[in-house]
Design a protein around this motif. Structure first.
Motif, PDB file in Angstrom:
ATOM      1  N   UNK A  84       2.476  11.216  -0.239  1.00 43.67           N
ATOM      2  CA  UNK A  84       3.506  10.948   0.766  1.00 43.67           C
ATOM      3  C   UNK A  84       2.948  10.964   2.186  1.00 43.67           C
ATOM      4  N   UNK A  85       2.083  11.917   2.497  1.00 43.39           N
ATOM      5  CA  UNK A  85       1.520  11.993   3.850  1.00 43.39           C
ATOM      6  C   UNK A  85       0.716  10.735   4.176  1.00 43.39           C
ATOM      7  N   UNK A  86      -0.048  10.255   3.215  1.00 44.95           N
ATOM      8  CA  UNK A  86      -0.835   9.037   3.427  1.00 44.95           C
ATOM      9  C   UNK A  86       0.100   7.821   3.575  1.00 44.95           C
ATOM     10  N   UNK A  87       1.178   7.803   2.831  1.00 43.87           N
ATOM     11  CA  UNK A  87       2.134   6.708   2.939  1.00 43.87           C
ATOM     12  C   UNK A  87       2.764   6.684   4.326  1.00 43.87           C
ATOM     13  N   UNK A 129       0.842  -1.198   0.000  1.00 39.42           N
ATOM     14  CA  UNK A 129       0.000   0.000   0.000  1.00 39.42           C
ATOM     15  C   UNK A 129       0.874   1.244   0.000  1.00 39.42           C
ATOM     16  N   UNK A 130       1.921   1.254   0.822  1.00 32.25           N
ATOM     17  CA  UNK A 130       2.827   2.402   0.894  1.00 32.25           C
ATOM     18  C   UNK A 130       3.482   2.647  -0.457  1.00 32.25           C
TER      19      UNK A 130
END
Length: 95
Positions: free
Chosen positions: A84-87, A74-75
């Motif tokens: 990037x923030x969600x990762x 997922x990342x």
């Protein structure tokens, strides 16, 4: 991340090098001692560098459960989409 029981220590001893020699330029000797004792490492970069020094690959010694593999997948997708923030959030809060 869990490391296969005794894998790093066994390999280091096979190569005939001390903890201080194995850790030099990578981490403090006491951290390597802790990693060898607990069979756990929290910094993948340190693990990669130790494996390089000990002529191993991370896949030789690391144990990842399916949840971790799913999280990493997922990342990777989030990073490819530049989210990037969600990762970072997915890494901090797996599952």
């Amino acid at each position: 991340m869990k490391v296969l029981s005794g894998a790093l220590k066994r390999r280091r001893e096979q190569l005939g090098i001390s903890q201080a020699e194995a850790a030099e330029g990578i981490c403090h000797q006491s951290l390597l001692s802790r990693i060898e004792r607990l069979d756990e490492v929290s910094n993948i970069t340190v693990l990669q560098k130790l494996c390089d020094r000990l002529q191993l690959t991370v896949s030789d010694v690391a144990r990842m459960d399916n949840r971790m593999l799913t999280t990493l997948s997922v990342v990777r997708q989030l990073i490819e989409r530049r989210e990037i923030e969600q990762a970072a959030e997915a890494l901090e809060n797996p599952g």
